[in-house]
Design a protein around this motif. Structure first.
Motif, PDB file in Angstrom:
ATOM      1  N   GLY A  43       0.591   1.348  24.434  1.00 37.29           N
ATOM      2  CA  GLY A  43      -0.343   0.603  23.493  1.00 37.29           C
ATOM      3  C   GLY A  43       0.413  -0.815  22.757  1.00 37.29           C
ATOM      4  O   GLY A  43       1.183  -0.406  22.147  1.00 37.29           O
ATOM      5  N   ALA A  44      -0.037  -1.790  22.957  1.00 38.62           N
ATOM      6  CA  ALA A  44       0.458  -2.972  22.311  1.00 38.62           C
ATOM      7  C   ALA A  44      -0.473  -3.393  21.305  1.00 38.62           C
ATOM      8  O   ALA A  44      -1.483  -4.060  21.736  1.00 38.62           O
ATOM      9  CB  ALA A  44       1.021  -4.024  23.227  1.00 38.62           C
ATOM     10  N   TYR A  45       0.053  -3.494  19.894  1.00 37.96           N
ATOM     11  CA  TYR A  45      -1.154  -4.014  19.015  1.00 37.96           C
ATOM     12  C   TYR A  45      -0.655  -5.204  18.382  1.00 37.96           C
ATOM     13  O   TYR A  45       0.492  -5.241  17.670  1.00 37.96           O
ATOM     14  CB  TYR A  45      -1.293  -2.779  17.928  1.00 37.96           C
ATOM     15  CG  TYR A  45      -1.538  -1.333  18.558  1.00 37.96           C
ATOM     16  CD1 TYR A  45      -2.926  -1.402  19.128  1.00 37.96           C
ATOM     17  CD2 TYR A  45      -0.728  -0.149  18.762  1.00 37.96           C
ATOM     18  CE1 TYR A  45      -3.389  -0.151  19.672  1.00 37.96           C
ATOM     19  CE2 TYR A  45      -1.083   0.764  19.390  1.00 37.96           C
ATOM     20  CZ  TYR A  45      -2.685   0.883  19.837  1.00 37.96           C
ATOM     21  OH  TYR A  45      -3.077   2.016  20.695  1.00 37.96           O
TER      22      TYR A  45
ATOM     23  N   MET B 191     -13.168  -2.495  15.203  1.00 39.03           N
ATOM     24  CA  MET B 191     -12.060  -1.907  14.410  1.00 39.03           C
ATOM     25  C   MET B 191     -12.269  -0.727  13.945  1.00 39.03           C
ATOM     26  O   MET B 191     -13.244  -0.119  13.261  1.00 39.03           O
ATOM     27  CB  MET B 191     -12.017  -3.065  13.395  1.00 39.03           C
ATOM     28  CG  MET B 191     -10.532  -2.630  12.440  1.00 39.03           C
ATOM     29  SD  MET B 191     -10.648  -3.648  11.164  1.00 39.03           S
ATOM     30  CE  MET B 191      -9.959  -4.915  11.786  1.00 39.03           C
ATOM     31  N   PRO B 192     -11.443   0.425  14.282  1.00 38.71           N
ATOM     32  CA  PRO B 192     -11.513   1.738  13.975  1.00 38.71           C
ATOM     33  C   PRO B 192     -11.404   1.715  12.416  1.00 38.71           C
ATOM     34  O   PRO B 192     -10.656   1.085  11.737  1.00 38.71           O
ATOM     35  CB  PRO B 192     -10.379   2.416  14.563  1.00 38.71           C
ATOM     36  CG  PRO B 192      -9.870   1.460  15.607  1.00 38.71           C
ATOM     37  CD  PRO B 192     -10.103   0.111  15.487  1.00 38.71           C
TER      38      PRO B 192
ATOM     39  N   THR C 277      -5.903  -2.713   5.805  1.00 40.09           N
ATOM     40  CA  THR C 277      -6.024  -1.281   5.881  1.00 40.09           C
ATOM     41  C   THR C 277      -5.757  -0.785   7.365  1.00 40.09           C
ATOM     42  O   THR C 277      -5.019   0.392   7.459  1.00 40.09           O
ATOM     43  CB  THR C 277      -7.522  -0.648   5.200  1.00 40.09           C
ATOM     44  OG1 THR C 277      -7.748  -1.386   4.160  1.00 40.09           O
ATOM     45  CG2 THR C 277      -7.732   0.964   5.255  1.00 40.09           C
ATOM     46  N   HIS C 278      -6.431  -1.291   8.330  1.00 38.84           N
ATOM     47  CA  HIS C 278      -6.309  -1.290   9.614  1.00 38.84           C
ATOM     48  C   HIS C 278      -5.010  -1.441  10.020  1.00 38.84           C
ATOM     49  O   HIS C 278      -4.165  -0.446  10.669  1.00 38.84           O
ATOM     50  CB  HIS C 278      -6.947  -1.828  10.373  1.00 38.84           C
ATOM     51  CG  HIS C 278      -6.857  -1.994  12.140  1.00 38.84           C
ATOM     52  ND1 HIS C 278      -7.379  -1.055  12.765  1.00 38.84           N
ATOM     53  CD2 HIS C 278      -6.088  -2.733  12.787  1.00 38.84           C
ATOM     54  CE1 HIS C 278      -6.892  -1.203  14.070  1.00 38.84           C
ATOM     55  NE2 HIS C 278      -6.166  -2.163  14.004  1.00 38.84           N
ATOM     56  N   LEU C 279      -4.231  -2.449   9.680  1.00 38.29           N
ATOM     57  CA  LEU C 279      -2.692  -2.752  10.115  1.00 38.29           C
ATOM     58  C   LEU C 279      -1.850  -1.724   9.257  1.00 38.29           C
ATOM     59  O   LEU C 279      -0.941  -1.591  10.182  1.00 38.29           O
ATOM     60  CB  LEU C 279      -2.440  -4.193   9.834  1.00 38.29           C
ATOM     61  CG  LEU C 279      -3.290  -5.210  10.635  1.00 38.29           C
ATOM     62  CD1 LEU C 279      -2.930  -6.544  10.431  1.00 38.29           C
ATOM     63  CD2 LEU C 279      -2.564  -5.032  12.363  1.00 38.29           C
ATOM     64  N   ARG C 280      -2.097  -1.595   8.080  1.00 39.97           N
ATOM     65  CA  ARG C 280      -1.120  -0.412   7.412  1.00 39.97           C
ATOM     66  C   ARG C 280      -0.789   0.808   8.111  1.00 39.97           C
ATOM     67  O   ARG C 280       0.348   1.308   8.255  1.00 39.97           O
ATOM     68  CB  ARG C 280      -1.699  -0.258   6.029  1.00 39.97           C
ATOM     69  CG  ARG C 280      -0.312   0.179   5.099  1.00 39.97           C
ATOM     70  CD  ARG C 280      -0.891  -0.040   3.565  1.00 39.97           C
ATOM     71  NE  ARG C 280      -0.889  -1.402   3.413  1.00 39.97           N
ATOM     72  CZ  ARG C 280      -1.432  -1.920   2.275  1.00 39.97           C
ATOM     73  NH1 ARG C 280      -2.158  -1.321   1.527  1.00 39.97           N
ATOM     74  NH2 ARG C 280      -1.354  -3.267   1.919  1.00 39.97           N
ATOM     75  N   ARG C 281      -1.906   1.341   8.630  1.00 41.76           N
ATOM     76  CA  ARG C 281      -1.725   2.556   9.579  1.00 41.76           C
ATOM     77  C   ARG C 281      -0.731   2.347  10.560  1.00 41.76           C
ATOM     78  O   ARG C 281       0.072   2.940  11.026  1.00 41.76           O
ATOM     79  CB  ARG C 281      -3.006   2.990  10.012  1.00 41.76           C
ATOM     80  CG  ARG C 281      -4.134   3.870   9.000  1.00 41.76           C
ATOM     81  CD  ARG C 281      -5.195   4.547   9.472  1.00 41.76           C
ATOM     82  NE  ARG C 281      -6.045   3.603  10.148  1.00 41.76           N
ATOM     83  CZ  ARG C 281      -7.131   3.217   9.380  1.00 41.76           C
ATOM     84  NH1 ARG C 281      -7.291   3.616   8.139  1.00 41.76           N
ATOM     85  NH2 ARG C 281      -7.824   2.417   9.854  1.00 41.76           N
ATOM     86  N   ARG C 282      -0.861   1.265  11.274  1.00 43.07           N
ATOM     87  CA  ARG C 282       0.041   0.778  12.530  1.00 43.07           C
ATOM     88  C   ARG C 282       1.317   0.536  12.109  1.00 43.07           C
ATOM     89  O   ARG C 282       2.147   1.281  12.737  1.00 43.07           O
ATOM     90  CB  ARG C 282      -0.379  -0.505  13.081  1.00 43.07           C
ATOM     91  CG  ARG C 282      -2.071  -0.303  13.990  1.00 43.07           C
ATOM     92  CD  ARG C 282      -1.998  -0.243  15.246  1.00 43.07           C
ATOM     93  NE  ARG C 282      -3.185  -0.448  15.929  1.00 43.07           N
ATOM     94  CZ  ARG C 282      -3.675   0.766  16.332  1.00 43.07           C
ATOM     95  NH1 ARG C 282      -3.343   2.050  16.305  1.00 43.07           N
ATOM     96  NH2 ARG C 282      -4.966   0.846  16.815  1.00 43.07           N
ATOM     97  N   PHE C 283       1.503  -0.038  11.018  1.00 39.80           N
ATOM     98  CA  PHE C 283       2.933  -0.440  10.577  1.00 39.80           C
ATOM     99  C   PHE C 283       3.693   0.904   9.969  1.00 39.80           C
ATOM    100  O   PHE C 283       4.749   1.025  10.502  1.00 39.80           O
ATOM    101  CB  PHE C 283       3.088  -1.399   9.111  1.00 39.80           C
ATOM    102  CG  PHE C 283       2.604  -2.594   9.575  1.00 39.80           C
ATOM    103  CD1 PHE C 283       3.067  -3.483  10.827  1.00 39.80           C
ATOM    104  CD2 PHE C 283       1.650  -3.284   8.651  1.00 39.80           C
ATOM    105  CE1 PHE C 283       2.578  -4.784  10.857  1.00 39.80           C
ATOM    106  CE2 PHE C 283       1.088  -4.667   9.035  1.00 39.80           C
ATOM    107  CZ  PHE C 283       1.724  -5.409   9.935  1.00 39.80           C
ATOM    108  N   LEU C 284       3.116   1.933   9.765  1.00 42.59           N
ATOM    109  CA  LEU C 284       3.524   3.064   8.931  1.00 42.59           C
ATOM    110  C   LEU C 284       4.047   3.929  10.269  1.00 42.59           C
ATOM    111  O   LEU C 284       4.936   4.850  10.008  1.00 42.59           O
ATOM    112  CB  LEU C 284       2.903   3.631   8.028  1.00 42.59           C
ATOM    113  CG  LEU C 284       2.612   2.842   6.503  1.00 42.59           C
ATOM    114  CD1 LEU C 284       1.674   3.417   5.802  1.00 42.59           C
ATOM    115  CD2 LEU C 284       4.159   2.488   5.873  1.00 42.59           C
ATOM    116  N   SER C 285       3.372   3.976  11.396  1.00 38.36           N
ATOM    117  CA  SER C 285       3.493   4.772  12.301  1.00 38.36           C
ATOM    118  C   SER C 285       4.445   4.292  13.585  1.00 38.36           C
ATOM    119  O   SER C 285       4.989   4.896  14.372  1.00 38.36           O
ATOM    120  CB  SER C 285       2.414   5.521  13.032  1.00 38.36           C
ATOM    121  OG  SER C 285       1.601   4.422  13.403  1.00 38.36           O
TER     122      SER C 285
END
Ligand code: SF4
Length: 487
Positions: free
Chosen positions: A138-140, A179-180, A199-207
C-alpha cells in the motif's frame, strides 16, 4: 546510439483536443480552476514585484541549469560519489519500469507492506503507486491535495495543487465517503477538513517503516537531496521511517550548495506566491540514531537523456516545477489538467511530456497552446516555452509525413492554391462571389462552423471566417490608383 525515450504516465488514451472537449463541458470545473489559478497568479505577481533583482535571479536560475545540462554526466558521477560517501546507496534506472522494479524490490527487502509517500511528480510519472499496489504494497500519499486525489481514485490535475479541480464541498464529500474514520457530520470548513486529514495521516506516520520521496533538487558536491513543501507532512516521512527511498530525475541536479540560494528564492514566489517556503528539508546520507538508517536514491532517466539531445527542447529540463506557467495559461485555465493526459499538465507538460516519450508517440500536446507567450513571461528559469512548442509542432508534422489525414490533404490543397499568385487570386474571387449569399444564408454571421471534408479538419475545432469583401491586394491597388501611383 540514441538515448531511449521514457514510459509511464506521460500521455492519456485520447488526443488533447478530444480530451479537452470533454473537460470543457464541465462548468463547475472551469469555475473552480478560474478561481484558484487567478488567486495564485495575483499573489505571485505581488511578491515578485517586491524583488528589485527578480530578472537577475531568473537569469541566474537559467544559467545554472544550462550549465547542468552541459556537465550532466560529470555532475551525476560527482553526486553519486558524495551520496555514497555519506552512507546512501545509489541505483540507476533507465526508465519507469526499471525504477518501479528497483523501488518495489527495496520495499520488499524491508518486509513492509506499506509505504508513506512525500508528494512527488517523478513517482507519479513512473506509476510507482500502481506498481507497489500490484506487488501488494500500500502506497499512501501524505500531501493533503494528493491524499484527496488518491481517496477519490482520481488523477492530479495541477503540478502544485493536484486537487485544484475540487471545491470545498466536493472535498468534504470525498472525505466523508472515502476517508477511514471521517465523521458523517464533517463540514466543509477548512479547519475541520484539515483536522480530519491530520488525524488520518498521524496514524499512517506512526506506523510507517518505509517512506518514498522525490526531490526538488540534488546537490552534486555534497550528495544532498532537497524537498520543499508547505504542510510539513513530507518532513514527517523524511524523518520517522527506518528506510527512505528517493526517486530523483537526473534533471534535478544543481552543482553546489550555493546554487540553492537562487532556486529557494525563485521557487516559492513563483509557485505559491510566498516569500519563503514553509518547510525546506535537506538530507545527506544517513546519521546513526537520527532519521532513516537506510537511504536509497534511484536516479531516473526515463527519456531525459533523449530530451537533452535536442538543442532547443533541452531547456525543458531546467523546469523547477513551480507551476507558474499553468496558472497563467488560458488553455489550462479552461481545460484543466486531465485533458493533457500526462502527470505534467499545462505549458510545461506540453513540452516535457512529448520529449520524454518521443514526439511521434505524443503528437497532440504541442498543440495544447495558444502560443500567447504568457508562460514565457512568468517562468522563473526563463524557459522559452513557445519556442520549444513550435519546434515540437514541426517534429510532430515530420513524424506523420507519409500517412494520410484530412488535415494534410487540406493543407496540400491550400499550398497548391497559394503557391501561384494568379491561382490564389482566382480562388479568392470565386470564394468572394459566394460570400454575400452565404452570409445571408447564415443569418448575417461572418463565420462558417462546418465545412465539408477535407476542410472539416479545420472546422472541427474552429470557425472558418468568410472571405473579406475586398482583399488587401485589391485595397492596395485601389488606394494607389486613387493617388495616381502605378501599382
Ligand atoms: S516551465 Fe517554468 S513556469 Fe512552468 S513549471 Fe517549469 S519552471 Fe515553472
Amino acid at each position: 546510439m540514441n538515448a531511449a525515450h521514457g514510459k509511464g504516465h506521460l500521455y492519456g488514451p485520447a488526443r488533447f483536443e478530444r480530451a479537452a472537449r470533454t473537460e470543457l463541458a464541465k462548468p463547475q470545473l472551469r469555475e473552480n480552476l478560474r478561481h484558484a489559478t487567478h488567486t495564485i497568479r495575483d499573489k505571485r505577481a505581488e511578491v515578485v514585484d517586491e524583488l528589485p533583482d527578480w530578472e537577475q535571479l531568473r537569469e541566474s536560475g537559467r544559467a545554472i541549469k544550462a550549465q547542468v545540462a552541459r556537465r550532466l554526466p560529470e555532475l551525476l558521477e560527482r553526486f553519486e560519489a558524495a551520496a555514497v560517501r555519506a552512507g546512501a546507496t545509489v541505483h540507476w534506472a533507465r526508465d519507469a519500469e526499471e525504477a518501479c522494479r528497483i523501488v518495489t524490490g527495496l520495499v520488499q527487502e524491508t518486509g513492509a507492506s506499506e509505504a508513506v509517500k512525500v508528494k512527488s511528480m517523478t513517482t507519479q510519472e513512473i506509476g510507482l503507486n500502481e506498481a507497489l499496489e500490484a506487488a501488494g504494497i500500500g502506497a499512501y500519499e501524505t500531501d493533503l491535495a494528493e491524499l484527496i486525489v488518491q481517496l477519490a481514485d482520481d488523477a492530479s490535475s495541477h503540478i502544485l495543487v493536484p486537487a485544484i479541480h475540487y471545491n470545498r464541498e466536493e472535498i468534504r464529500d470525498i472525505f466523508r465517503q472515502r476517508m477511514p474514520g471521517a465523521a458523517d457530520t464533517l463540514s466543509d470548513a477548512p479547519e475541520e477538513l484539515a483536522e480530519a486529514a491530520r488525524t488520518h495521516l498521524r496514524r499512517r506516520f506512526l506506523s510507517a517503516r518505509v517512506a518514498v520521496s522525490g526531490a526538488n533538487f540534488a546537490v552534486a558536491d555534497t550528495g544532498t537531496l532537497v524537498v520543499v513543501e508547505s504542510e510539513g507532512n513530507g518532513r514527517m516521512c523524511l524523518t520517522l521511517p527506518d528506510t527512505l527511498i528517493s526517486v530523483v530525475g537526473i534533471d534535478k541536479l544543481v552543482p553546489s550548495f550555493a546554487d540553492l540560494e537562487v532556486y529557494l528564492q525563485l521557487l516559492p514566489r513563483s509557485s505559491t506566491g510566498e516569500r519563503m517556503n514553509p518547510y525546506t528539508s535537506l538530507w545527506t546520507g544517513v546519521t546513526p540514531g537520527d532519521g532513516p538508517q537506510r537511504m536509497h536514491i534511484v536516479l531516473l532517466d526515463n527519456g531525459r537523456s533523449a530530451t537533452l539531445a535536442d538543442p532547443v527542447g533541452r531547456q525543458a529540463l531546467s523546469c523547477i516545477r513551480c507551476s507558474a506557467c499553468l496558472n497563467v495559461c488560458p488553455v489550462y485555465e479552461r481545460t484543466g489538467g486531465h485533458a493533457y493526459g500526462s502527470v505534467y499538465p499545462g505549458p510545461i507538460g506540453a513540452i516535457i511530456s512529448p520529449q520524454l516519450t518521443g514526439v511521434a508517440e505524443n503528437t497532440s500536446l504541442p498543440y495544447a497552446s495558444s502560443l500567447c507567450g504568457a508562460c514565457n513571461d512568468v517562468c522563473p528559469v526563463k524557459i522559452d516555452i513557445t519556442d520549444v512548442l513550435v519546434r515540437l509542432r514541426g517534429q510532430a508534422v515530420d513524424s506523420k509525413r507519409g500517412s494520410p489525414s484530412a488535415e494534410r490533404v487540406a493543407m496540400r490543397l491550400l499550398s497548391w492554391v497559394m503557391s501561384d499568385p494568379r491561382r490564389y487570386d482566382r480562388a479568392l474571387r470565386a470564394a468572394r462571389r459566394g460570400t454575400a449569399p452565404l452570409a445571408a444564408l447564415l443569418g448575417g454571421r461572418r463565420t462558417i462552423r462546418h465545412l465539408p471534408w477535407p476542410l472539416s479538419a479545420w472546422t472541427s475545432s474552429r470557425d472558418a471566417p468568410l472571405p473579406a469583401a475586398e482583399s488587401f491586394r485589391e485595397w492596395w491597388q485601389r488606394e494607389q490608383a486613387q493617388r495616381g501611383e502605378t501599382p
